[in-house]
Motif scaffolding. Structure first.
Motif, mmCIF file in Angstrom:
data_model
loop_
_atom_site.group_PDB
_atom_site.id
_atom_site.type_symbol
_atom_site.label_atom_id
_atom_site.label_comp_id
_atom_site.label_asym_id
_atom_site.label_seq_id
_atom_site.Cartn_x
_atom_site.Cartn_y
_atom_site.Cartn_z
ATOM 1 N N ALA A 425 -33.860 -79.980 84.256
ATOM 2 C CA ALA A 425 -34.462 -81.119 83.563
ATOM 3 C C ALA A 425 -35.641 -80.672 82.716
ATOM 4 O O ALA A 425 -35.831 -81.155 81.590
ATOM 5 C CB ALA A 425 -34.909 -82.166 84.584
ATOM 6 N N SER A 429 -35.869 -80.987 78.585
ATOM 7 C CA SER A 429 -36.867 -81.892 78.022
ATOM 8 C C SER A 429 -37.939 -81.189 77.219
ATOM 9 O O SER A 429 -38.668 -81.846 76.469
ATOM 10 C CB SER A 429 -37.542 -82.679 79.149
ATOM 11 O OG SER A 429 -38.250 -81.802 80.003
ATOM 12 N N PHE A 490 -32.975 -84.232 77.353
ATOM 13 C CA PHE A 490 -32.985 -84.900 78.646
ATOM 14 C C PHE A 490 -32.874 -86.420 78.501
ATOM 15 O O PHE A 490 -32.596 -87.121 79.470
ATOM 16 C CB PHE A 490 -34.277 -84.542 79.382
ATOM 17 C CG PHE A 490 -34.305 -84.954 80.822
ATOM 18 C CD1 PHE A 490 -33.318 -84.539 81.704
ATOM 19 C CD2 PHE A 490 -35.322 -85.767 81.311
ATOM 20 C CE1 PHE A 490 -33.334 -84.927 83.033
ATOM 21 C CE2 PHE A 490 -35.356 -86.151 82.637
ATOM 22 C CZ PHE A 490 -34.348 -85.726 83.497
ATOM 23 N N ALA A 494 -31.009 -88.329 81.634
ATOM 24 C CA ALA A 494 -32.032 -88.494 82.674
ATOM 25 C C ALA A 494 -31.519 -89.341 83.834
ATOM 26 O O ALA A 494 -31.771 -89.045 85.005
ATOM 27 C CB ALA A 494 -33.291 -89.117 82.075
#
Length: 634
Positions: A425, A429, A490, A494
């Motif tokens: 993640a 991101s 992301f 998410a």
């Protein structure tokens, strides 16, 4: 200090009252700073002055006794001096006995190690007081082995009690150990279990050190307990307490010149003759002579300086890697090692081929075990898992999150899943992971939830960086070149990382119970959700994630494990930093007011220092949020 007319009787109760009155009004340091050194000198060789000093403290009224006794214990330069000054006060006076054996050991934990050594050494220096020492040790072990005390008392108090136990053990004699051997063994077994069940590494290490020390005392001849842990200054200090220090006065440091002059005579004198001492010729047994004659030391070794190590070629296709890791090719150890080392870069270079077998490859890596002693195997496997997840996020994230709550997985595998989700993640991101820095970023992520890491410390650093990034600074220096912006990958995935993890936390399985004994994994899960929430800033699903996370926190807010509570407070911080203020005001006003009241209680009453600090930090964030909303014109 005192001037007594010769041959006349006198009472010093008035002086005792003055001493108690001065100490209770906060002038303990001033009066005892002068009185204790003077009485130390007077009582060193004069038994009359010893009796006067004993009478002085015995006549202090009970309401002032605690301040006087505490001052003497803190300022006495050693246990033997304290014994001369107080005598058997703890045997004669119940108030002094309570202060020494209960309050200073079990109800307070701010005293230094030197004070503990003074106090417990004082109890050990007289046969009448040694019964109190054994009773104190028993009560300390009861507290140390209580699961409720381990859960609800701060780590500082646990360390303080552990030090007191080790100092008590250092003063025990062999007959005393023999008489309470079974009680020591029982307390050791119960206490080490409570500490090893803790989620905090410091408490687990404390349990190991104390258990090793107790085992060393009760098993002087047989095998002793031995744990594997990384030694630091704290553990070395604890182990040093088990060695009893001589009860002499502490001598202040001397200047360098005086120290060399006064320390010189204590050294053994070397012979002044010029003759060198001759070492005696070693006597070699006949068996060693025979073995030397039979040795192969006289053989000439082969010259291997020009030999070259044969390098095994790693696979160049993803499917070949799968065959090596799962099929008959796994028997070739060298090829297996080369495959593990090359897998991450191969996955990143071939995203299309990886997507075809991404879930299968993720399953293989999740179950992959180390077959050889390959350096950095855990990191290599984790980096390969992160590469697969970032290459094909949605299917692989669905697989990993579903396996987290499945049967027949070890706790280690479940925590590996959480680590991989967080690192992937972060890579998705953060734009800095793209382009030329992609590989280096994957190797050294700034967020790590590995076994040796402290997630709460990582979280503090994350919040500090976020606050720093929101701070405006004006300067006239050279402008910085901004890195090329890229879309947040992301954003679209998410929810696939977050929501499956939060759905089934309250459903116990046969081998996995997050709300029961597996609270260590629960703590890791909570910290993982906090980081995922933070990384979801500016994503479409951030508001829904924030509402779900707030409900999750509210359900677990009274958890007994401090590591879990730290993670819950980190979740609140990530929510306040990631969800837009307007959405918080529109969708979560009532929940936020209840959360604010809970945070106030945590800041005032929580026994864990990190929890209190995080609660205060969240209250400040809420206050800043309130000011920000008030500043916006309606």
């Amino acid at each position: 200090v005192f001037f007594i007319p010769g041959g006349l009787d006198c009472s010093i109760s008035f002086v005792s009252h003055v001493l108690g009155k001065v100490c209770i009004h906060g002038r303990q340091k001033e009066i005892l700073g002068v009185l204790v050194p003077r009485l130390t000198d007077l009582t060193k060789s004069d038994c009359i002055w010893q009796r006067i000093c004993w009478r002085l403290v015995e006549c202090v009224p009970d309401r002032w006794m605690e301040a006087v006794v505490l001052g003497f214990v803190q300022r006495a330069p050693g246990a033997d001096v304290l014994s001369r000054l107080l005598g058997n006060l703890v045997v004669k006076n119940k108030k002094a006995q309570f202060v020494v054996t209960q309050k200073m050991l079990l109800l307070q934990y701010g005293h230094t190690t030197a004070v503990l050594q003074n106090l417990l050494g004082y109890l050990s220096l007289d046969s009448l007081r040694r019964t109190l020492l054994l009773r104190v040790l028993q009560e300390l072990l009861e507290t140390w082995s209580s699961s409720s005390a381990v859960k609800h008392s701060p780590a500082e108090q646990q360390l303080y009690i552990s030090k007191a136990i080790l100092i008590c053990l250092s003063h025990l004699k062999e007959p005393e150990i023999e008489s309470c051997r079974q009680e020591l063994l029982t307390s050791m077994m119960e206490g080490v279990k409570c500490h090893l069940d803790s989620s905090l590494p410091q408490l687990r290490r404390l349990g190991m050190v104390v258990a090793e020390s107790i085992s060393l005392k009760i098993n002087t001849e047989g095998p002793v307990l031995k744990f594997e842990y990384e030694e630091d200054d704290e553990t070395r200090e604890l182990k040093s307490l088990l060695v009893q220090t001589p009860p002499f006065c502490v001598v202040p440091d001397l200047p360098d010149d005086d120290r060399s002059e006064k320390a010189g005579p204590a050294l053994p004198l070397a012979p002044e003759s010029d003759e060198k001492p001759q070492a005696a010729a070693p006597v070699v047994p006949d068996e060693e002579l025979d073995s030397e004659l039979d040795s192969d030391d006289d053989l000439i070794p082969y010259d291997m300086s020009e030999d070259k190590e044969l390098k095994v070629k790693a696979p160049v296709y993803i499917r070949d890697c799968i065959e090596v890791l799962t099929g008959s090719g796994s028997e070739d150890v060298d090829k297996w090692e080369a495959t593990v080392k090359a897998l991450e870069s191969l996955v990143r270079r071939n995203p299309t081929a990886t997507r075809e077998v991404s879930v299968e490859l993720a399953k293989i890596l999740l179950h992959l075990e180390e077959k050889t002693c390959i350096e950095g195997f855990v990191e290599l496997r984790q980096r390969a898992q992160v590469a697969v997840l970032t290459t094909d996020p949605i299917p692989v994230a669905k697989y990993l999150t579903s396996q987290f709550y499945s049967l027949n997985y070890s706790l280690r595998q479940r925590m590996d899943i959480l680590d991989v989700l967080v690192l992937a993640a972060q890579e998705l991101s953060c734009p800095k992971f793209h382009g030329k820095t992609k590989d280096s970023g994957a190797q050294k992520p700034s967020i790590q939830l590995l076994p040796g890491s402290d997630s709460s410390k990582d979280w503090r650093r994350i919040v500090d960086e976020r606050i720093k990034s929101k701070t405006r600074r004006f300067n006239m220096g050279q402008s910085h070149v901004e890195p090329a912006s890229r879309p947040n990958e992301f954003n679209s995935v998410a929810g696939h990382f977050f929501f499956p993890l939060i759905q089934h936390f309250d459903r116990p399985l046969t081998t996995f119970d997050l709300l029961g004994e597996d609270h260590l994994v629960l703590g890791r899960l909570v910290h993982t959700l906090a980081v995922l929430m933070y990384l979801a800033v500016n994503t479409v699903a951030v508001t829904a994630m924030g509402k779900a996370l707030l409900e999750f926190v509210w359900a677990l807010r009274f958890h007994t494990d401090s590591y879990v509570r730290q993670g819950l407070l980190s979740c609140i911080s990530s929510l306040l930093l990631s969800v837009p203020a307007e959405q918080i005001l529109a969708d979560m006003t009532e929940e936020l007011l209840e959360t604010q009241s809970w945070l106030g209680d945590v800041m005032e009453k929580d026994p864990d220092g990190d929890c209190r600090r995080l609660a205060l930090q969240n209250l400040l964030l809420m206050e800043n949020l309130k000011k920000k909303l008030e500043a916006v014109p309606s």
